[in-house]
Scaffold this motif. Structure first.
Motif, PDB file in Angstrom:
ATOM      1  N   TRP A 198       0.829  -1.213   0.000  1.00 36.77           N
ATOM      2  CA  TRP A 198       0.000   0.000   0.000  1.00 36.77           C
ATOM      3  C   TRP A 198       0.859   1.257   0.000  1.00 36.77           C
ATOM      4  O   TRP A 198       0.471   2.276  -0.590  1.00 36.77           O
ATOM      5  CB  TRP A 198      -0.973  -0.002   1.182  1.00 36.77           C
ATOM      6  N   VAL A 199       2.046   1.194   0.638  1.00 37.21           N
ATOM      7  CA  VAL A 199       2.948   2.342   0.642  1.00 37.21           C
ATOM      8  C   VAL A 199       3.497   2.590  -0.761  1.00 37.21           C
ATOM      9  O   VAL A 199       3.588   3.729  -1.216  1.00 37.21           O
ATOM     10  CB  VAL A 199       4.094   2.127   1.651  1.00 37.21           C
ATOM     11  N   THR A 200       3.851   1.515  -1.462  1.00 37.05           N
ATOM     12  CA  THR A 200       4.332   1.646  -2.829  1.00 37.05           C
ATOM     13  C   THR A 200       3.287   2.331  -3.706  1.00 37.05           C
ATOM     14  O   THR A 200       3.600   3.237  -4.494  1.00 37.05           O
ATOM     15  CB  THR A 200       4.666   0.265  -3.424  1.00 37.05           C
ATOM     16  N   LYS A 201       2.046   1.904  -3.566  1.00 33.08           N
ATOM     17  CA  LYS A 201       0.967   2.496  -4.357  1.00 33.08           C
ATOM     18  C   LYS A 201       0.737   3.953  -3.961  1.00 33.08           C
ATOM     19  O   LYS A 201       0.547   4.824  -4.823  1.00 33.08           O
ATOM     20  CB  LYS A 201      -0.316   1.688  -4.171  1.00 33.08           C
ATOM     21  N   SER A 202       0.771   4.231  -2.672  1.00 39.16           N
ATOM     22  CA  SER A 202       0.581   5.602  -2.199  1.00 39.16           C
ATOM     23  C   SER A 202       1.700   6.514  -2.694  1.00 39.16           C
ATOM     24  O   SER A 202       1.460   7.653  -3.093  1.00 39.16           O
ATOM     25  CB  SER A 202       0.515   5.630  -0.675  1.00 39.16           C
ATOM     26  N   ASN A 203       2.939   6.010  -2.667  1.00 46.52           N
ATOM     27  CA  ASN A 203       4.065   6.820  -3.119  1.00 46.52           C
ATOM     28  C   ASN A 203       3.980   7.147  -4.599  1.00 46.52           C
ATOM     29  O   ASN A 203       4.428   8.203  -5.051  1.00 46.52           O
ATOM     30  CB  ASN A 203       5.384   6.112  -2.798  1.00 46.52           C
ATOM     31  N   ASP A 204       3.391   6.229  -5.374  1.00 47.67           N
ATOM     32  CA  ASP A 204       3.171   6.504  -6.792  1.00 47.67           C
ATOM     33  C   ASP A 204       2.187   7.668  -6.951  1.00 47.67           C
ATOM     34  O   ASP A 204       2.364   8.535  -7.808  1.00 47.67           O
ATOM     35  CB  ASP A 204       2.638   5.261  -7.490  1.00 47.67           C
ATOM     36  N   ASN A 205       1.164   7.707  -6.112  1.00 53.58           N
ATOM     37  CA  ASN A 205       0.225   8.832  -6.138  1.00 53.58           C
ATOM     38  C   ASN A 205       0.904  10.135  -5.725  1.00 53.58           C
ATOM     39  O   ASN A 205       0.645  11.197  -6.296  1.00 53.58           O
ATOM     40  CB  ASN A 205      -0.949   8.552  -5.195  1.00 53.58           C
ATOM     41  N   ALA A 206       1.773  10.053  -4.730  1.00 56.54           N
ATOM     42  CA  ALA A 206       2.437  11.257  -4.230  1.00 56.54           C
ATOM     43  C   ALA A 206       3.319  11.904  -5.288  1.00 56.54           C
ATOM     44  O   ALA A 206       3.536  13.125  -5.272  1.00 56.54           O
ATOM     45  CB  ALA A 206       3.263  10.921  -2.994  1.00 56.54           C
ATOM     46  N   ARG A 207       3.826  11.110  -6.226  1.00 58.02           N
ATOM     47  CA  ARG A 207       4.680  11.668  -7.279  1.00 58.02           C
ATOM     48  C   ARG A 207       3.939  12.689  -8.143  1.00 58.02           C
ATOM     49  O   ARG A 207       4.563  13.561  -8.750  1.00 58.02           O
ATOM     50  CB  ARG A 207       5.273  10.552  -8.134  1.00 58.02           C
ATOM     51  N   VAL A 208       2.624  12.575  -8.202  1.00 61.77           N
ATOM     52  CA  VAL A 208       1.838  13.558  -8.956  1.00 61.77           C
ATOM     53  C   VAL A 208       2.072  14.958  -8.399  1.00 61.77           C
ATOM     54  O   VAL A 208       2.287  15.922  -9.148  1.00 61.77           O
ATOM     55  CB  VAL A 208       0.330  13.207  -8.903  1.00 61.77           C
ATOM     56  N   LEU A 209       2.048  15.079  -7.072  1.00 59.20           N
ATOM     57  CA  LEU A 209       2.262  16.382  -6.442  1.00 59.20           C
ATOM     58  C   LEU A 209       3.745  16.712  -6.311  1.00 59.20           C
ATOM     59  O   LEU A 209       4.143  17.879  -6.424  1.00 59.20           O
ATOM     60  CB  LEU A 209       1.591  16.406  -5.071  1.00 59.20           C
ATOM     61  N   LEU A 210       4.574  15.696  -6.107  1.00 59.09           N
ATOM     62  CA  LEU A 210       6.023  15.930  -6.062  1.00 59.09           C
ATOM     63  C   LEU A 210       6.519  16.549  -7.354  1.00 59.09           C
ATOM     64  O   LEU A 210       7.400  17.416  -7.354  1.00 59.09           O
ATOM     65  CB  LEU A 210       6.766  14.622  -5.795  1.00 59.09           C
ATOM     66  N   ASN A 211       5.977  16.114  -8.480  1.00 54.77           N
ATOM     67  CA  ASN A 211       6.403  16.643  -9.771  1.00 54.77           C
ATOM     68  C   ASN A 211       6.096  18.133  -9.895  1.00 54.77           C
ATOM     69  O   ASN A 211       6.883  18.893 -10.473  1.00 54.77           O
ATOM     70  CB  ASN A 211       5.728  15.875 -10.912  1.00 54.77           C
ATOM     71  N   VAL A 212       4.950  18.551  -9.369  1.00 53.08           N
ATOM     72  CA  VAL A 212       4.622  19.979  -9.394  1.00 53.08           C
ATOM     73  C   VAL A 212       5.586  20.744  -8.499  1.00 53.08           C
ATOM     74  O   VAL A 212       6.106  21.804  -8.869  1.00 53.08           O
ATOM     75  CB  VAL A 212       3.166  20.208  -8.942  1.00 53.08           C
ATOM     76  N   MET A 213       5.846  20.219  -7.321  1.00 53.52           N
ATOM     77  CA  MET A 213       6.789  20.843  -6.403  1.00 53.52           C
ATOM     78  C   MET A 213       8.158  21.021  -7.049  1.00 53.52           C
ATOM     79  O   MET A 213       8.765  22.095  -7.000  1.00 53.52           O
ATOM     80  CB  MET A 213       6.920  19.998  -5.135  1.00 53.52           C
ATOM     81  N   ALA A 214       8.641  19.940  -7.662  1.00 49.63           N
ATOM     82  CA  ALA A 214       9.974  19.965  -8.253  1.00 49.63           C
ATOM     83  C   ALA A 214      10.052  20.947  -9.426  1.00 49.63           C
ATOM     84  O   ALA A 214      11.076  21.603  -9.640  1.00 49.63           O
ATOM     85  CB  ALA A 214      10.364  18.564  -8.715  1.00 49.63           C
ATOM     86  N   LYS A 215       8.965  21.067 -10.186  1.00 49.24           N
ATOM     87  CA  LYS A 215       8.950  21.964 -11.346  1.00 49.24           C
ATOM     88  C   LYS A 215       9.160  23.413 -10.934  1.00 49.24           C
ATOM     89  O   LYS A 215       9.880  24.163 -11.602  1.00 49.24           O
ATOM     90  CB  LYS A 215       7.625  21.814 -12.089  1.00 49.24           C
ATOM     91  N   TYR A 216       8.549  23.816  -9.838  1.00 45.34           N
ATOM     92  CA  TYR A 216       8.602  25.221  -9.432  1.00 45.34           C
ATOM     93  C   TYR A 216       9.618  25.512  -8.334  1.00 45.34           C
ATOM     94  O   TYR A 216       9.886  26.674  -8.046  1.00 45.34           O
ATOM     95  CB  TYR A 216       7.204  25.689  -9.014  1.00 45.34           C
ATOM     96  N   SER A 217      10.185  24.490  -7.741  1.00 38.85           N
ATOM     97  CA  SER A 217      11.249  24.686  -6.749  1.00 38.85           C
ATOM     98  C   SER A 217      12.238  23.535  -6.837  1.00 38.85           C
ATOM     99  O   SER A 217      12.288  22.678  -5.959  1.00 38.85           O
ATOM    100  CB  SER A 217      10.661  24.775  -5.339  1.00 38.85           C
ATOM    101  N   PRO A 218      13.038  23.504  -7.900  1.00 37.30           N
ATOM    102  CA  PRO A 218      13.977  22.391  -8.064  1.00 37.30           C
ATOM    103  C   PRO A 218      15.034  22.312  -6.970  1.00 37.30           C
ATOM    104  O   PRO A 218      15.496  21.223  -6.629  1.00 37.30           O
ATOM    105  CB  PRO A 218      14.600  22.656  -9.435  1.00 37.30           C
ATOM    106  N   GLU A 219      15.431  23.475  -6.416  1.00 36.54           N
ATOM    107  CA  GLU A 219      16.409  23.429  -5.325  1.00 36.54           C
ATOM    108  C   GLU A 219      15.841  22.659  -4.134  1.00 36.54           C
ATOM    109  O   GLU A 219      16.520  21.845  -3.504  1.00 36.54           O
ATOM    110  CB  GLU A 219      16.790  24.848  -4.870  1.00 36.54           C
ATOM    111  N   GLY A 220      14.583  22.931  -3.827  1.00 36.66           N
ATOM    112  CA  GLY A 220      13.946  22.230  -2.727  1.00 36.66           C
ATOM    113  C   GLY A 220      13.771  20.759  -3.020  1.00 36.66           C
ATOM    114  O   GLY A 220      13.906  19.917  -2.131  1.00 36.66           O
ATOM    115  N   ALA A 221      13.460  20.429  -4.283  1.00 34.85           N
ATOM    116  CA  ALA A 221      13.318  19.025  -4.653  1.00 34.85           C
ATOM    117  C   ALA A 221      14.627  18.289  -4.434  1.00 34.85           C
ATOM    118  O   ALA A 221      14.642  17.141  -3.975  1.00 34.85           O
ATOM    119  CB  ALA A 221      12.877  18.914  -6.110  1.00 34.85           C
TER     120      ALA A 221
END
Length: 591
Positions: free
Chosen positions: A31-54
């Motif tokens: 379930w964690v593996t599946k949840s982490n796949d979902n989290a990448r949707v928002l991580l990608n937005v984060m990384a796009k606008y703040s790559p240093e933070g990513a």
């Protein structure tokens, strides 16, 4: 604290300031593996606008990228956040696993919260970028000894891009100025930053520049000198421009618009109003002060002090300042004593490895004046752990005066801060997430300052009965300070007390040094308005949950098992923690 782009401020830098940790060493449930796949949707937005933070989080592929300040990103950010919400809602409709669904809701709520916060920042404030502070944070994080040497090399690329030396890039100082002028042209009524915030940023600038140069000189990077020389000149000129152009636009009133302060409280995890918080905290402070006086009476009798007033007793104990070369050995001794008590009293399960404590550099004092936990990478962690960083004072002010701390370098004051920042507080809290494993949603996006700081204050309270009387007095002082924060922060933001009044109260009635009281006042007014309330409120909510479990289990309640269970949940908000305790822990223990 720098004032980065809205998404970075609300999703990323808030997380980093609270020092979260991602799992990497534990086996990952399905379930964690599946949840982490979902989290990448928002991580990608984060990384796009703040790559240093990513990069700081540990996300691969962004080490050489920098935040794009060449254009206004407000609409683009919101568009991508709305698209992420739509995708997550789509996944929610077909999901059947209850834990994965809960994590999806966490992600959706976080994205929606950020859209609201972005809108409020846009509505009220002109952009203010403390570029020196921001870039210092990048340099310090990239050159952290815990980061592999191969990844540290990326800093040279970023320095070139910040300075406009790389092809296709212009100096970030020019771009920040352009974005400011763009927003002022669009809306001349935007509020400027608080005057004290700009003055502090300008005052800290030389210290941070010197700190960056020292970090680079100690690194194994080659060819950084000319790059940094160029960037240093640009940042110095940019700060001079802030003084002549931005400082006159600064607002003299530190208070935030009410809906902005309310949004701050919500983002930090506080779900009650300012007036209710003030009422709860005032009552608690009075009760803690009475306990301080009882303890001070015992100490005065034991040591032959003529005046038993708790303020006088604390001042006498503070005179036992530790020589600088003896500070770290004493903290190591305190940590060993605390760990021994934890094991003997079966308070919580401790790892076998040692915790790390170190003194802050002068630049670190400027960047974050209060003692804190420095986090390891949050994603892709291969065994790095957090560090308890002990700050020693405020950087010199404009007149050259330096306010040192005497709060953590005396014999009696070492107990509680060690329990809070090291063990069984933050260091253990973060280590447990690495070692036991929790989902990205729960470790990063469900982050709640109320919960993370609530645990650390709870850890102090767990250790207080096993400390000597003088240590107990300063443990009570630390709890009194958190209660004081919870009424002073909202009061100063509601205009019910002045910043100077805050300092005076903290120095006189709580017993803080001038340096510590100054950084506290700055925290409430511009470094992180609202955040300081999270310690007191988080502690209260966690204690409520514990007492509910004790009432339900009575003689079957096991403190160590409860504390281990709490840590295994990750940094979830109080409501989710209470639900997990009552629906999982209590039934399992009651059998």
């Amino acid at each position: 604290m720098p004032t980065p782009r809205p998404l970075a401020k609300t999703v990323l830098y808030t997380l980093l300031a609270a020092a979260l940790t991602m799992p990497a060493l534990a086996a990952e449930p399905a379930w964690v593996t599946k949840s982490n796949d979902n989290a990448r949707v928002l991580l990608n937005v984060m990384a796009k606008y703040s790559p240093e933070g990513a990069s700081n989080l540990g996300v691969d592929g962004y080490d050489e990228q920098i935040t794009d300040m060449s254009r206004d990103q407000f609409e683009a950010t919101n568009r991508d956040l709305r698209a992420a919400i739509a995708e997550l809602q789509k996944r929610m409709r077909s999901e059947t696993d209850s834990k994965v669904k809960q994590d999806l809701q966490i992600l959706i709520d976080k994205a929606q919260d950020n859209i609201k916060t972005n809108a409020l920042q846009r509505k009220y404030f002109m952009p203010f970028d403390d570029l020196t502070g921001m870039i210092f944070g990048v340099v310090r994080a990239t050159l952290d000894p815990r980061i592999p040497q191969a990844r540290q090399q990326s800093l040279l690329v970023r320095l070139d891009k910040y300075a406009g030396l790389a092809k296709g890039y212009r100096p970030v100082t020019e771009l920040a100025h352009e974005r400011l002028q763009e927003r002022l042209k669009a809306n001349k009524n935007l509020l400027g930053p608080y005057k004290g915030e700009i003055e502090q940023a300008l005052n800290d600038g030389p210290t941070l520049l010197k700190g960056m140069r020292e970090l680079l000189a100690k690194s194994e990077l080659k060819g950084w000198e000319s790059r940094f020389d160029t960037l240093e000149k640009q940042l110095t000129a940019y700060n001079a421009r802030l003084k002549t152009e931005m400082l006159p636009r600064a607002r003299a009133d530190h208070r935030l618009p009410p809906e902005v302060y309310a949004d701050n409280l919500k983002n930090f995890g506080v779900d009650i109003g300012p007036q209710e918080m003030i009422s709860k905290a005032l009552t608690s402070f009075a009760e803690i002060r009475n306990q301080m006086q009882i303890t001070a009476n015992l100490i005065a009798k034991e040591r032959g002090f003529k005046d038993a007033d708790y303020r006088v007793v604390m001042n006498e104990l503070k005179k036992q300042q530790i020589p600088l070369d003896a500070v770290m050995p004493l903290y190591a001794e305190r940590l060993a004593a605390i760990e021994s008590a934890v094991r003997e009293q079966h308070i919580v399960t401790l790892p076998a490895r040692k915790a790390v404590i170190r003194l802050a550099s002068m630049a670190e004092n400027a960047a974050q004046p209060a003692p804190h936990m420095s986090p390891p990478r949050l994603i892709g962690n291969t065994g790095e752990y957090g560090e308890f960083v002990l700050t020693t004072g405020m950087p010199p002010d404009a007149s050259g005066k330096r306010l040192v701390f005497d709060d953590f370098t005396h014999q009696s004051g070492t107990w509680s801060i060690t329990a809070h920042e090291a063990r069984p507080g933050h260091e253990l809290q973060f280590a447990k997430m690495i070692e036991t494993g929790v989902s990205t949603a729960r470790a990063v996006f469900a982050f709640n300052s109320v919960n993370v700081e609530g645990w650390a204050l709870y850890a102090e309270a767990e250790m207080q009965p096993y400390e000597p009387l003088d240590g107990q007095l300063f443990a009570l002082q630390a709890r009194a300070m958190r209660a004081a924060r919870a009424f002073l922060d909202p009061m100063v933001n509601l205009g019910e007390i002045t910043p100077d009044g805050v300092k005076t109260f903290l120095m006189r009635d709580v017993g803080l040094s001038e340096g510590m009281a100054t950084q506290e006042m700055q925290r409430y007014t511009f470094r992180a308005p609202g955040q300081a309330t999270s310690y007191f409120y988080g502690y209260q909510r966690l204690m409520e949950t514990r007492q509910a479990a004790e009432v339900a289990l009575r003689g079957k309640f096991d403190r160590q098992k409860f504390n281990d269970f709490v840590l295994a949940q990750g940094l979830v908000p109080p409501k989710l923690l209470r639900k997990a305790v009552m629906e999982e822990f209590v039934p399992a223990q009651g059998k």
